[in-house]
Write a protein that holds these residues in place. Sequence first.
Motif, short mmCIF file in Angstrom:
data_model
loop_
_atom_site.label_atom_id
_atom_site.label_comp_id
_atom_site.label_asym_id
_atom_site.label_seq_id
_atom_site.Cartn_x
_atom_site.Cartn_y
_atom_site.Cartn_z
N VAL A 1 0.85 -1.19 0.00
CA VAL A 1 0.00 0.00 0.00
C VAL A 1 0.89 1.24 0.00
CG1 VAL A 1 -1.63 1.34 1.36
CG2 VAL A 1 -1.94 -1.12 1.13
N HIS A 2 0.58 2.14 -0.91
CA HIS A 2 1.38 3.37 -1.04
C HIS A 2 0.45 4.57 -0.96
CE1 HIS A 2 3.06 6.37 -4.19
NE2 HIS A 2 3.56 6.69 -3.02
N PHE A 3 0.68 5.40 0.03
CA PHE A 3 -0.11 6.60 0.19
C PHE A 3 0.74 7.79 -0.22
CE2 PHE A 3 -4.17 6.63 2.79
CZ PHE A 3 -4.72 7.64 2.03
N ALA A 4 0.37 8.46 -1.30
CA ALA A 4 1.17 9.58 -1.79
C ALA A 4 0.54 10.89 -1.36
CB ALA A 4 1.27 9.52 -3.31
N ILE A 5 1.39 11.81 -0.89
CA ILE A 5 0.91 13.13 -0.56
C ILE A 5 1.10 14.00 -1.80
CG2 ILE A 5 1.09 15.07 1.06
CD1 ILE A 5 2.64 12.97 2.87
N CYS A 6 0.13 13.95 -2.70
CA CYS A 6 0.20 14.77 -3.91
C CYS A 6 -1.17 14.75 -4.58
CB CYS A 6 1.26 14.24 -4.88
SG CYS A 6 0.84 12.72 -5.69
N ASN A 7 -1.38 15.64 -5.54
CA ASN A 7 -2.69 15.69 -6.19
C ASN A 7 -2.62 15.28 -7.65
OD1 ASN A 7 -1.39 17.87 -7.22
ND2 ASN A 7 -3.07 19.32 -6.93
N ASP A 8 -1.69 14.36 -7.95
CA ASP A 8 -1.55 13.88 -9.31
C ASP A 8 -2.34 12.58 -9.45
OD1 ASP A 8 -0.71 12.99 -11.77
OD2 ASP A 8 1.33 13.75 -11.50
N ALA A 9 -3.41 12.64 -10.24
CA ALA A 9 -4.31 11.48 -10.34
C ALA A 9 -3.60 10.25 -10.89
CB ALA A 9 -5.51 11.83 -11.22
N ASN A 10 -2.55 10.44 -11.70
CA ASN A 10 -1.82 9.30 -12.26
C ASN A 10 -1.22 8.44 -11.17
OD1 ASN A 10 -2.20 10.65 -14.69
ND2 ASN A 10 -0.28 11.76 -14.43
N VAL A 11 -0.84 9.09 -10.08
CA VAL A 11 -0.15 8.38 -9.01
C VAL A 11 -1.09 7.36 -8.36
CG1 VAL A 11 1.02 8.66 -6.79
CG2 VAL A 11 1.41 10.30 -8.61
N ALA A 12 -2.37 7.66 -8.34
CA ALA A 12 -3.33 6.78 -7.66
C ALA A 12 -3.68 5.54 -8.46
CB ALA A 12 -4.60 7.56 -7.32
N LYS A 13 -3.12 5.41 -9.66
CA LYS A 13 -3.44 4.24 -10.50
C LYS A 13 -2.97 2.95 -9.84
CE LYS A 13 -3.96 6.35 -14.95
NZ LYS A 13 -3.23 6.98 -16.02
N GLY A 14 -3.73 1.89 -10.00
CA GLY A 14 -3.36 0.60 -9.41
C GLY A 14 -4.04 0.41 -8.08
N LYS A 15 -4.18 -0.84 -7.69
CA LYS A 15 -4.97 -1.16 -6.51
C LYS A 15 -4.38 -0.61 -5.22
CE LYS A 15 -7.07 -4.70 -3.85
NZ LYS A 15 -7.20 -6.06 -3.42
N TYR A 16 -3.05 -0.58 -5.14
CA TYR A 16 -2.42 -0.28 -3.85
C TYR A 16 -2.06 1.20 -3.67
CZ TYR A 16 -2.03 -5.30 -4.03
OH TYR A 16 -2.32 -6.62 -4.14
N ASN A 17 -2.30 1.98 -4.71
CA ASN A 17 -1.89 3.40 -4.64
C ASN A 17 -3.03 4.32 -4.27
OD1 ASN A 17 0.92 3.19 -5.37
ND2 ASN A 17 0.21 2.60 -7.41
N PHE A 18 -2.75 5.21 -3.32
CA PHE A 18 -3.74 6.20 -2.88
C PHE A 18 -3.08 7.58 -2.85
CE2 PHE A 18 -4.80 2.14 -1.09
CZ PHE A 18 -6.18 2.05 -1.28
N THR A 19 -3.87 8.61 -3.06
CA THR A 19 -3.30 9.96 -2.92
C THR A 19 -4.15 10.79 -1.98
OG1 THR A 19 -4.55 10.89 -4.75
CG2 THR A 19 -2.39 9.99 -5.28
N HIS A 20 -3.49 11.72 -1.32
CA HIS A 20 -4.19 12.64 -0.45
C HIS A 20 -3.57 14.02 -0.58
CE1 HIS A 20 -6.37 14.49 2.64
NE2 HIS A 20 -5.61 14.20 3.68
#
Lengths: 288, 289, 360
Positions: free
Chosen positions: C118-137
């Motif tokens: 699980v990867h939680f990214a602190i950014c607003n780039d929608a590409n980063v959230a691609k894939g089951k384990y990726n989330f952005t905030h």
Amino acid sequence: MEYLINLAILFSIYSMLALSLNMVIGMSGLVSLAQAAFYGIGAYATAIGMTSLGLGFFTTILLGIVINVAIAFVVGKILARFQYDYYAIVSAGLSVIVFSILLNWKKVTNGALGIYGIGKPVVAGYAFYSNSAFLGLALLFTAAIFALYVWIDRSSFGRVLKALREDERLTHVMGYKTKYYKSVIFVLSAALSGIAGAFFASYIAFIDPTTFQLKEGIFLFTIIIVGGLSSAVGSIVGALILISLPEVLRFVGLPYEIAAQLQQIIYGALLVLMMIFKPQGFFGKFRM
Amino acid sequence: MLLHLLINTLIVGSGYALVAMAFRLMNSVSPFFNMTIGAIAVLGGYIAYALLGFGLPLYLVVIISLLASSLFSGLLEIGIYTPMRKHGASPMVLMVASLGVYTIFESVIHLIFGSQYQTLGSISTSHMLNIGFMEIPLVQLLIIITSFVVWIFLNYYLHHTFMGKKIRAVNDSATLADIIGLKNNQIILTVAFLTGIILGLDGILVGYDTGLEPTLGFNLLFKGMIGAIIGGIATLNGAFFGAMFLALAENVGVALFASEWRDLIAFVIFIAFLSLRPQGIFQKKENNQ
Amino acid sequence: MKKLLLGLCVLLALTACDNKKEQTLSKPVIKIGVIDALSGKYAENGQNVRQAIEFAKQDFASSDIDFEFVFEDYGYETKRAAVATNKLINVDKVDALISWSSMAGNVVSPLADKAKLVHFAICNDANVAKGKYNFTHFTPSGPLAEKLVKQIENQQAKSVALFAVYQPALQKHTDAVEQLLQSKGIATERFNFNMDSLDFDLMLEKAKQHNFDVWYICALPPSLDIFLKTFFQKNINVPLVAIDSLLFAQDKAIVEGMSFVTTPDGNKELLDRLTAANGSTNYFSVGYAYDVASLLMKAYSDLYKTTGKIPSSDEVADYLLALKGYHGAVGELVMDKDGIIMSQAVVKKMINGIPTEVEE
């Protein structure tokens, strides 16, 4: 192990860069700080080629080489007018210009947002997804560039370059078109750094302009100063030392801010000490 | 708009000119691309920042900071560059060494002061001065004045004092000056101290105007150096007017195109000048570059 | 020389293998790796992100699981972000990842997917959230832009000057604002500038000539502070609107009384603690970092409580995807189907140096 493979990929990319930069600086004595620009153009050619144009990895390498050759040909003509420290400063300027274009030409490069989702190389249906396979491919190219370096170094072309490095005027008097030699080696070196750029883009899968700033050009320069000017082995050793240094520092257990600054301080101290005691580098043959 | 363009050119150009003149002065006795010029200014600014934090009165702060930056400048010269030159280091080798020194310096500033950007005075309380047709911040007016005073002073100093004449003699030929018995080291040291003071002033003014960052040194250096080179590196007036010209070109670029192309414009002009007129704007053509 | 090289290799190999930490505690340990810019251009922001995550850890009242955050610096460089991520995954064997900045998010996202972490990214780039384990905030540009454009429409503006720095997240915000304004028939002109721009005199003078009805700024210190200083010194009597930016201004006095669009409450106390801890007032990303760390800890300990065993990445990802109505440091949070946290936008005003929510 996986971690070491990743480091090795980075090491092989920087070896390619160091070898190609050493052709310009070591073999022909032209201190170019513009290498990060050609590295960047190669990386962008692959990134744009593979994502928006749908080309294969190897086609984009060719694309990057073609673009780099064209640009380096023009830039080389400008740079051929300069020598020594002036050459260095002008090439630094060119690096700033290319960075500025990568950042501001949003339609093509996507500006500060960068390009994501760059794919891996595919050969006859086999995709280099695993890191060890990718490393193998990168090492193959590194070995080829290494061989090319050694071959040029021993050829008559290389001998003229070295003569030019020691005394440009004399070489000119002896009837060699020094400008032609300087231009050819510069173009070749730009093309080869484009290959390194392609590997970098595919490995990281994401690129943005900040990777290809003048700072990176100075870093590459530090690699070959530490390793040794005009030495193929030195280029590789330099890349090994400077790529592993921050990783070694990671494990020393210093606070992060201090570790990062310490790394910079070591780079700086290496430069100063090398210049004072061994201006030709650990394995180098030529002193500036 | 035109008036603003000219006034802003004067402000920005004066800032560049201080560094350009210091670069030129240093270069006359220690001829290589010295990458630590910007660091000397940054040091002055940060020392002032630290001292203001201790609550020292401004005049003391300025004096101590200028002393510190000139001491730093002198130490670099006699501690590193002069001994290296004596051992036959080429300008190229010296440039690389100074790059190393700069890298170390930037990191040390990072460690001591942090990466945050700091201003010497509060931005909102900066004084505005009415100069008749427009308002201009006091500190920016001070930059212009300092730059002109330094320019006039250096012109006088180099041409009308004994030390100044010695500096020019070393500039013309270091070997010859050595032969006729001019004490090279003493002259180089004097110049190092003088550049330290000019750069220290610049650092303090920049600290008040736009603030300090550890990475500031490189930007200061590049613009000053470009100014000095396009004006013709061999003369003080060339450095001064070259810096002004650079500021004008940048501003015209911003006015005509967009501000994001500013660095690009500066470097294109720089390369164009070096290619087409390597002796600079204000100098007659010489055969050897 | 050869000995030195050999030594280096041995050292690297040893350090890579030496990760078997003794477990004396009976409590299970969850390791979360953080790819953070602790040095380089954005070191101040990166260090504040780390501080916020450490606050989150202190505040999290968990009894069953010990959480360990392993921070790795990437110095705001893509190549080092890749290596740092690989180190966290393969050497530290972390259970989940947090990354800061779109740059790091973009680099980490494919690696996390491959490693099934699980990867939680602190950014607003929608590409980063691609894939089951990726989330952005990081507040998506959409709600912020809508709120801001409403504010601009209330002013009956016909033309807007948009000033934005070349920073990925802020460019995204500004792109969204620009598109929305244009769709509503409001004329815009874009003024971009580089991260290290310190002279805005002519740029503002040029914009002043065009008599825009409203000006908009999206930047970070130091260029933000100098932009504002120049704006006020020039007596430009035009309403100045902003997304977030004014919150980061170092000189709080200069932004007093101004309003801007940002994320809702919860921030204030955290920001005060941060300033008390390290003196910084550059609050960019801080609330998001706090939320991300808290959410991951909550996911692990809630799942552990119900099932009694350490949850797998898939379980954590499913848990996070079902998230709604969580009250975080940047307001009420809802996860959308792509793994992007939706947060609300509100208008705040600087009153006595404190961002205070106001009714429009």
